[in-house]
Write an enzyme that holds these catalytic residues in place. Structure first.
Site, PDB file in Angstrom:
ATOM      1  N   GLY A  62       0.828  -1.199   0.000  1.00 22.82           N
ATOM      2  CA  GLY A  62       0.000   0.000   0.000  1.00 22.82           C
ATOM      3  C   GLY A  62       0.860   1.245   0.000  1.00 22.82           C
ATOM      4  N   SER A  63       0.318   2.319   0.539  1.00 15.11           N
ATOM      5  CA  SER A  63       1.000   3.611   0.516  1.00 15.11           C
ATOM      6  C   SER A  63       2.142   3.661   1.522  1.00 15.11           C
ATOM      7  CB  SER A  63       0.012   4.734   0.825  1.00 15.11           C
ATOM      8  OG  SER A  63      -0.369   4.703   2.189  1.00 15.11           O
ATOM      9  N   ASN A  64       3.070   4.577   1.292  1.00 16.95           N
ATOM     10  CA  ASN A  64       4.190   4.736   2.216  1.00 16.95           C
ATOM     11  C   ASN A  64       3.741   5.190   3.590  1.00 16.95           C
ATOM     12  OD1 ASN A  64       5.529   4.649  -0.443  1.00 16.95           O
ATOM     13  ND2 ASN A  64       7.359   5.101   0.742  1.00 16.95           N
ATOM     14  N   THR A  65       2.791   6.105   3.637  1.00 15.40           N
ATOM     15  CA  THR A  65       2.331   6.635   4.919  1.00 15.40           C
ATOM     16  C   THR A  65       1.769   5.529   5.795  1.00 15.40           C
ATOM     17  OG1 THR A  65       1.832   8.791   3.935  1.00 15.40           O
ATOM     18  CG2 THR A  65       0.773   8.270   6.027  1.00 15.40           C
ATOM     19  N   VAL A  66       0.872   4.732   5.240  1.00 16.96           N
ATOM     20  CA  VAL A  66       0.262   3.652   6.014  1.00 16.96           C
ATOM     21  C   VAL A  66       1.277   2.547   6.274  1.00 16.96           C
ATOM     22  CG1 VAL A  66      -1.570   1.924   6.055  1.00 16.96           C
ATOM     23  CG2 VAL A  66      -2.023   4.196   5.116  1.00 16.96           C
ATOM     24  N   GLU A 123       5.680  -3.436   1.084  1.00 20.92           N
ATOM     25  CA  GLU A 123       5.865  -3.060  -0.318  1.00 20.92           C
ATOM     26  C   GLU A 123       5.021  -1.819  -0.550  1.00 20.92           C
ATOM     27  OE1 GLU A 123       8.092  -4.120  -2.231  1.00 20.92           O
ATOM     28  OE2 GLU A 123       8.706  -5.846  -1.028  1.00 20.92           O
ATOM     29  N   CYS A 158       1.867  -0.052  -8.623  1.00 19.66           N
ATOM     30  CA  CYS A 158       3.053   0.447  -7.919  1.00 19.66           C
ATOM     31  C   CYS A 158       4.259   0.478  -8.843  1.00 19.66           C
ATOM     32  CB  CYS A 158       3.339  -0.380  -6.677  1.00 19.66           C
ATOM     33  SG  CYS A 158       3.534  -2.145  -6.982  1.00 19.66           S
TER      34      CYS A 158
END
Length: 488
Positions: free
Chosen positions: A233-237, A255, A289
């Protein structure tokens, strides 16, 4: 909320049973090609639901691990067979729920079948090595054991392939799993889990809890009885998940994002480079991605490359993915739709030159969905937002360079390092690129998007926790090594 009786409700899967959330709350899954079409209702789960699933997985793990790897693999073979039988239904559901074309959805579902078969075979492969001991009367060897209970947090862009490429190795190596699918594609996930149910997996071995990332996802990351967490998923999460797992000593695998470059050398086959750039950057509406985002073109071929690119992109048909003529579908959700449009506006306001697209599609039935035109910018500075942040949409940034060395240097000027590609006929260019580019997945004369399940996959820098998924590399995350010395 009031549920329409003609629309099916999908449930959590815990301990071999389909069950409602203890919250008794559901939410609609919306067709992004037609926001008036509700694909189904899915559960809005709580921490109590997570606890029930983890308890079931924990209780089932020991007996599952005591089965042989070959026997565990047989369950994966059965699941693969059932998934293949359900391919059309699952692919159509995926297209309705996520928006990608039916051809792409079918290919992804078939990829899930192949992944299951691949890891079914891994159940019969070695799980250790014999090592020469310095003691002539000693036996020194390694073996591997499962982590225990694995939490799987998967994204909406590949709602069949990614959960399966995480669950299949976890299961064949003796772990039990708790899947938290993306809310946007929870109906598709439920149909995948139905295949595992029909395959006869013992109760508690496979579990699924639907709901928000802030509740269910974080609940999995924080749970003391989950021994490993694999996240895409996203970098933040992802960083939140990794931090939570690290603080309690659990193993984690992340990832995350990419800002994937293509380099077009002056000796490149321009037709091939154009096709690769369009396919890599615009298929699935750029929601991969590994999607192409930045295109570095040597100055000598910039204008002919741009002309061919614009000519080709004008031929792309945008529409509902269930239409056989559609090449590109909608953004997967309303929030993603607005995110993409906001990045396009940032590109324009920061001085990039918009040379194609950039608008919401409002013609006919497209007005009912979250459709954005394929968008191409030029005169893009590397400090602009559209050159630095992951957009996850059909947006390409064209950048002129004077040499391959400059292209590689600029391509590496990012926090990400997932995928990268070069188009060239010069082996020297290719070898220089392979050596110097900072990416975990490298392509030569092929698009940035796309991976092969039998090979390791993962990124560098902020794209990954530096572990690898898929192929035989998966055993490194889903097991722990025991080193054994036996004295005669």
């Amino acid at each position: 909320m009031k549920v329409q009786t003609e629309i099916k409700t999908y449930f959590n899967y815990i301990n071999g049973n389909w069950v409602s959330s203890v919250s008794n709350n559901v939410e609609p899954s919306i067709n992004p090609a037609n926001r008036h079409d509700i694909v189904g209702y899915v559960q809005r789960s709580t921490l109590e639901d997570v606890n029930e699933a983890v308890t079931a997985a924990n209780e089932a793990q020991t007996s599952w691990w005591k089965r042989s790897g070959v026997e565990r693999g047989e369950y994966l073979y059965k699941a693969a067979h059932i998934l293949e039988q359900c391919l059309q239904d699952i692919a159509e559901t995926m297209t309705r729920e996520m928006g990608k074309t039916l051809a792409e959805a079918k290919a992804e579902t078939m990829r899930g079948v192949h992944i299951l078969r691949y890891y079914a075979g891994e159940g019969a492969r070695k799980i250790g090595d014999v090592i020469p001991s310095s003691d002539s009367e000693g036996l020194l060897f390694t073996t591997r054991v499962p982590l225990g209970v694995v939490g799987v947090i998967s994204p909406w862009n590949f709602p069949v392939a990614i959960p399966i490429w995480k669950m299949a190795p976890a299961l064949v190596y003796g772990n039990t799993v708790v899947l938290k699918p993306a809310s946007e594609t929870a109906v598709t996930a439920a149909k995948v889990i139905e295949c595992f149910h029909e395959a006869g997996f013992p109760k508690g071995v496979v579990n699924m809890v639907c709901g928000s990332g802030s509740v269910v996802g974080q609940g999995i990351a924080n749970h003391p009885d989950i021994d490993g967490v694999t996240f895409t998923g996203s970098n933040t999460v992802g960083k939140q998940v990794g931090r939570a797992a690290f603080e309690r000593g659990a193993k984690y695998q992340l990832e995350m994002g990419g800002k994937n470059p293509v380099i077009v050398a002056k000796d490149a086959d321009l037709d091939l480079a154009v096709e690769g750039t369009i396919s890599g950057g615009l298929r699935s509406t750029g929601q991969k991605c590994t999607a192409t985002s930045r295109v570095f073109i040597e100055r000598e071929v910039y204008e002919p490359f741009k002309a061919k690119l614009l000519e080709r992109v004008k031929q792309l048909k945008i529409g509902n993915g269930l239409d056989a003529e559609t090449w590109m579908g909608p953004c997967a959700s309303e929030s993603q739709f607005h995110t993409v449009l906001s990045y396009i506006e940032k590109g324009k306001s920061e001085g990039a030159k918009l040379i194609y697209g950039g608008n919401r599609c409002l013609e006919g039935e497209l007005a009912n969905g979250f459709f954005v035109e394929p968008t191409i910018f030029e005169d893009v500075d590397l400090q602009m937002t559209i050159a630095r942040e992951e957009i996850f949409g059909p947006v390409l940034a064209l950048i002129q360079v004077d040499s391959i060395e400059e292209a590689i240097k600029l391509a590496n000027d990012t926090e990400y390092g997932l995928s990268a590609s070069i188009y060239t006929k010069n082996i020297g260019n290719a070898l220089e690129f392979i050596k110097d580019i900072e990416a975990g997945l490298i392509k030569v004369n092929a698009e940035t998007a796309g991976v092969e399940f039998q090979a390791p996959f993962g990124g560098m820098k902020q794209s990954s926790s530096h572990s690898r998924e898929q192929g035989q590399a998966a055993i490194e995350f889903f097991t722990s090594i025991k080193t054994v010395f036996v004295k005669a």
